[in-house]
Design a protein around this motif. Structure first.
Motif, PDB file in Angstrom:
ATOM      1  N   ARG A  36      44.740   4.941   5.388  1.00 40.28           N
ATOM      2  CA  ARG A  36      45.595   5.922   4.716  1.00 40.28           C
ATOM      3  C   ARG A  36      46.520   6.640   5.694  1.00 40.28           C
ATOM      4  O   ARG A  36      47.672   6.925   5.379  1.00 40.28           O
ATOM      5  N   ALA A  37      46.039   6.941   6.887  1.00 39.84           N
ATOM      6  CA  ALA A  37      46.845   7.659   7.880  1.00 39.84           C
ATOM      7  C   ALA A  37      48.085   6.870   8.278  1.00 39.84           C
ATOM      8  O   ALA A  37      49.132   7.452   8.573  1.00 39.84           O
ATOM      9  N   GLN A  38      47.978   5.559   8.269  1.00 41.77           N
ATOM     10  CA  GLN A  38      49.103   4.683   8.643  1.00 41.77           C
ATOM     11  C   GLN A  38      49.823   4.121   7.424  1.00 41.77           C
ATOM     12  O   GLN A  38      50.743   3.315   7.569  1.00 41.77           O
ATOM     13  N   ASN A  39      49.374   4.502   6.209  1.00 41.71           N
ATOM     14  CA  ASN A  39      49.948   3.978   4.963  1.00 41.71           C
ATOM     15  C   ASN A  39      49.862   2.460   4.904  1.00 41.71           C
ATOM     16  O   ASN A  39      50.747   1.798   4.381  1.00 41.71           O
ATOM     17  N   ARG A  40      48.769   1.916   5.430  1.00 37.88           N
ATOM     18  CA  ARG A  40      48.650   0.462   5.550  1.00 37.88           C
ATOM     19  C   ARG A  40      47.522  -0.069   4.667  1.00 37.88           C
ATOM     20  O   ARG A  40      46.423   0.491   4.659  1.00 37.88           O
ATOM     21  N   VAL A  41      47.828  -1.133   3.945  1.00 34.63           N
ATOM     22  CA  VAL A  41      46.824  -1.848   3.154  1.00 34.63           C
ATOM     23  C   VAL A  41      46.829  -3.289   3.632  1.00 34.63           C
ATOM     24  O   VAL A  41      47.866  -3.950   3.590  1.00 34.63           O
ATOM     25  N   GLU A  42      45.676  -3.743   4.112  1.00 36.03           N
ATOM     26  CA  GLU A  42      45.536  -5.128   4.552  1.00 36.03           C
ATOM     27  C   GLU A  42      44.657  -5.856   3.548  1.00 36.03           C
ATOM     28  O   GLU A  42      43.598  -5.360   3.174  1.00 36.03           O
ATOM     29  N   VAL A  43      45.128  -7.015   3.119  1.00 34.12           N
ATOM     30  CA  VAL A  43      44.441  -7.778   2.082  1.00 34.12           C
ATOM     31  C   VAL A  43      44.310  -9.227   2.524  1.00 34.12           C
ATOM     32  O   VAL A  43      45.272  -9.823   3.004  1.00 34.12           O
ATOM     33  N   THR A  44      43.125  -9.770   2.339  1.00 35.04           N
ATOM     34  CA  THR A  44      42.910 -11.195   2.526  1.00 35.04           C
ATOM     35  C   THR A  44      42.642 -11.771   1.142  1.00 35.04           C
ATOM     36  O   THR A  44      41.639 -11.424   0.503  1.00 35.04           O
ATOM     37  N   THR A  45      43.558 -12.603   0.663  1.00 37.00           N
ATOM     38  CA  THR A  45      43.479 -13.169  -0.674  1.00 37.00           C
ATOM     39  C   THR A  45      44.362 -14.408  -0.758  1.00 37.00           C
ATOM     40  O   THR A  45      45.260 -14.586   0.059  1.00 37.00           O
ATOM     41  N   GLU A  46      44.103 -15.210  -1.762  1.00 41.93           N
ATOM     42  CA  GLU A  46      44.953 -16.366  -2.022  1.00 41.93           C
ATOM     43  C   GLU A  46      46.063 -16.027  -3.024  1.00 41.93           C
ATOM     44  O   GLU A  46      46.903 -16.868  -3.328  1.00 41.93           O
ATOM     45  N   GLN A  47      46.051 -14.800  -3.549  1.00 43.34           N
ATOM     46  CA  GLN A  47      47.086 -14.368  -4.493  1.00 43.34           C
ATOM     47  C   GLN A  47      48.435 -14.253  -3.775  1.00 43.34           C
ATOM     48  O   GLN A  47      48.485 -13.919  -2.592  1.00 43.34           O
ATOM     49  N   ALA A  48      49.505 -14.472  -4.501  1.00 39.58           N
ATOM     50  CA  ALA A  48      50.853 -14.355  -3.941  1.00 39.58           C
ATOM     51  C   ALA A  48      51.119 -12.900  -3.547  1.00 39.58           C
ATOM     52  O   ALA A  48      50.641 -11.965  -4.200  1.00 39.58           O
ATOM     53  N   ARG A  49      51.875 -12.729  -2.493  1.00 43.18           N
ATOM     54  CA  ARG A  49      52.189 -11.394  -1.984  1.00 43.18           C
ATOM     55  C   ARG A  49      52.795 -10.503  -3.074  1.00 43.18           C
ATOM     56  O   ARG A  49      52.413  -9.349  -3.226  1.00 43.18           O
ATOM     57  N   GLU A  50      53.746 -11.025  -3.830  1.00 45.40           N
ATOM     58  CA  GLU A  50      54.399 -10.216  -4.860  1.00 45.40           C
ATOM     59  C   GLU A  50      53.430  -9.834  -5.978  1.00 45.40           C
ATOM     60  O   GLU A  50      53.537  -8.756  -6.550  1.00 45.40           O
ATOM     61  N   THR A  51      52.467 -10.690  -6.270  1.00 49.12           N
ATOM     62  CA  THR A  51      51.458 -10.380  -7.280  1.00 49.12           C
ATOM     63  C   THR A  51      50.605  -9.200  -6.830  1.00 49.12           C
ATOM     64  O   THR A  51      50.317  -8.295  -7.619  1.00 49.12           O
ATOM     65  N   VAL A  52      50.199  -9.202  -5.571  1.00 49.10           N
ATOM     66  CA  VAL A  52      49.404  -8.102  -5.023  1.00 49.10           C
ATOM     67  C   VAL A  52      50.240  -6.818  -5.001  1.00 49.10           C
ATOM     68  O   VAL A  52      49.769  -5.748  -5.412  1.00 49.10           O
ATOM     69  N   ALA A  53      51.479  -6.916  -4.552  1.00 51.14           N
ATOM     70  CA  ALA A  53      52.365  -5.745  -4.517  1.00 51.14           C
ATOM     71  C   ALA A  53      52.556  -5.162  -5.915  1.00 51.14           C
ATOM     72  O   ALA A  53      52.540  -3.937  -6.096  1.00 51.14           O
ATOM     73  N   ALA A  54      52.711  -6.019  -6.909  1.00 50.16           N
ATOM     74  CA  ALA A  54      52.892  -5.555  -8.287  1.00 50.16           C
ATOM     75  C   ALA A  54      51.654  -4.807  -8.774  1.00 50.16           C
ATOM     76  O   ALA A  54      51.771  -3.783  -9.470  1.00 50.16           O
ATOM     77  N   ALA A  55      50.478  -5.284  -8.419  1.00 51.91           N
ATOM     78  CA  ALA A  55      49.239  -4.608  -8.825  1.00 51.91           C
ATOM     79  C   ALA A  55      49.156  -3.219  -8.202  1.00 51.91           C
ATOM     80  O   ALA A  55      48.728  -2.257  -8.851  1.00 51.91           O
ATOM     81  N   ILE A  56      49.581  -3.089  -6.947  1.00 53.43           N
ATOM     82  CA  ILE A  56      49.585  -1.786  -6.279  1.00 53.43           C
ATOM     83  C   ILE A  56      50.591  -0.865  -6.952  1.00 53.43           C
ATOM     84  O   ILE A  56      50.296   0.306  -7.231  1.00 53.43           O
ATOM     85  N   ARG A  57      51.763  -1.387  -7.259  1.00 52.80           N
ATOM     86  CA  ARG A  57      52.807  -0.586  -7.928  1.00 52.80           C
ATOM     87  C   ARG A  57      52.333  -0.108  -9.304  1.00 52.80           C
ATOM     88  O   ARG A  57      52.634   1.011  -9.707  1.00 52.80           O
ATOM     89  N   GLU A  58      51.615  -0.958 -10.018  1.00 54.07           N
ATOM     90  CA  GLU A  58      51.125  -0.591 -11.352  1.00 54.07           C
ATOM     91  C   GLU A  58      50.178   0.600 -11.296  1.00 54.07           C
ATOM     92  O   GLU A  58      50.039   1.319 -12.292  1.00 54.07           O
TER      93      GLU A  58
END
Length: 65
Positions: A36-58
């Motif tokens: 949280r201090a660095q505003n960083r989210v690291e994810v290991t997944t086979e999902q497409a980057r934009e799909t993960v970003a969309a879930a965070i935005r939602e």
């Protein structure tokens, strides 16, 4: 695949849980690490980057990069 996002608006543990839950809903096997201090989210997944970003935005957070 490893993905790193810069996410604005995460201010508490509830925010971290909301982001983690959104990602885990897409991929229950995803590994999520939030700095949280660095505003960083690291994810290991086979999902497409934009799909993960969309879930965070939602969840109401801004994905900067």
């Amino acid at each position: 695949m490893n993905q790193t996002f810069t996410v604005q608006g995460m201010t508490c543990g509830h925010c971290e849980k909301a982001v983690t839950t959104a990602i885990k809903t897409l991929d229950p096997d995803a590994q999520v690490s939030i700095d949280r201090a660095q505003n960083r989210v690291e994810v290991t997944t086979e999902q497409a980057r934009e799909t993960v970003a969309a879930a965070i935005r939602e969840e109401g957070y801004e994905v900067v990069s």
